[in-house]
Design a protein around this motif. Sequence first.
Motif, PDB file in Angstrom:
ATOM      1  N   SER A 169       0.880  -1.115  -0.038  1.00 18.84           N
ATOM      2  CA  SER A 169      -0.029   0.108   0.112  1.00 18.84           C
ATOM      3  C   SER A 169       1.021   1.154   0.035  1.00 18.84           C
ATOM      4  CB  SER A 169      -0.924   0.036   1.064  1.00 18.84           C
ATOM      5  OG  SER A 169      -1.657   1.283   1.021  1.00 18.84           O
ATOM      6  N   TYR A 226       1.652  -7.643  -3.597  1.00 14.31           N
ATOM      7  CA  TYR A 226       2.961  -7.009  -4.014  1.00 14.31           C
ATOM      8  C   TYR A 226       4.215  -7.895  -3.986  1.00 14.31           C
ATOM      9  CZ  TYR A 226       6.680  -3.806  -3.288  1.00 14.31           C
ATOM     10  OH  TYR A 226       7.956  -2.936  -3.561  1.00 14.31           O
ATOM     11  N   ALA A 231      -3.097  -7.490  -0.476  1.00 12.69           N
ATOM     12  CA  ALA A 231      -2.285  -6.460  -1.245  1.00 12.69           C
ATOM     13  C   ALA A 231      -0.770  -6.709  -0.718  1.00 12.69           C
ATOM     14  CB  ALA A 231      -2.600  -5.214  -0.690  1.00 12.69           C
ATOM     15  N   LYS A 238      -6.160  -6.040   2.879  1.00 11.81           N
ATOM     16  CA  LYS A 238      -4.771  -5.323   3.130  1.00 11.81           C
ATOM     17  C   LYS A 238      -3.873  -6.381   3.135  1.00 11.81           C
ATOM     18  CE  LYS A 238      -7.007  -1.909   5.963  1.00 11.81           C
ATOM     19  NZ  LYS A 238      -7.157  -1.611   7.308  1.00 11.81           N
TER      20      LYS A 238
END
Length: 244
Positions: free
Chosen positions: A12, A136, A132, A129
């Motif tokens: 993020s 990533y 994510a 989250k």
Amino acid sequence: CTQNVARRIGGSPVTITAATTIPADKTKVKIQLSDDYCVTKAKVQQDTSGVNCATINGVLGFVTYENGSYYFQRANAGKTTHICAGTAIVTEFSGSYQKGETLVIYTGTNDFNSGNFTNKNSVDQYIAKIKAIVDYCGCSNYVVVGITFRGNTPCSNETMKTYDSAMSNAFGDKYLNLREYFIQNAYEICPDVAKDDSATSDLANGIVPTVFFADGTTHWNRDTGGKIVAKAIYEKLNTLGYLK
């Protein structure tokens, strides 16, 4: 919280919102960020693990928070470098992580200290989250460790139905139900820990007994709770075939 972990890792990213210039020397320059940085304002002064050294447009340096503002100071003298609005900060972790490495994602309980692990929307946001982070890092070998909080609304068999179901659906066998592991194995792993009536009642309700926490609610007693956490993670990694 999970959002701060995602920021530190890069899942993020935080960006520069106003163009600025990093001088050639090591003078600090004020920077404006798209969100609170990878840790809270107070925390960035105490613990920048995973954050510094950070990189902005190829310049290695340190992010600090002082007197209400964020600053960046380059680590070494170099060339004057212009930074455009929208430039992402590359944290130390995201800059050094090797894609495909095995991850253990254990973000703690700060997302749920108010007991909102019973709310599906809150749990879904939490899962997003974590995803994510996984996306990533681009890894297929990972473990997501569940929560065990025992505050005003303790994690129990009843209160954790929404959370456990959502986590299992989202991550399958990569989800480590740490609370359940404690209930099933804690006293076998640590047989010398006293089991009084309160602990027996907690176990029956799926609540991790207070004795395994250093502060009674959140942080592990290193010699008991911490030992069990380590064993649980090791066993999960081994079961998934990640250890060679």
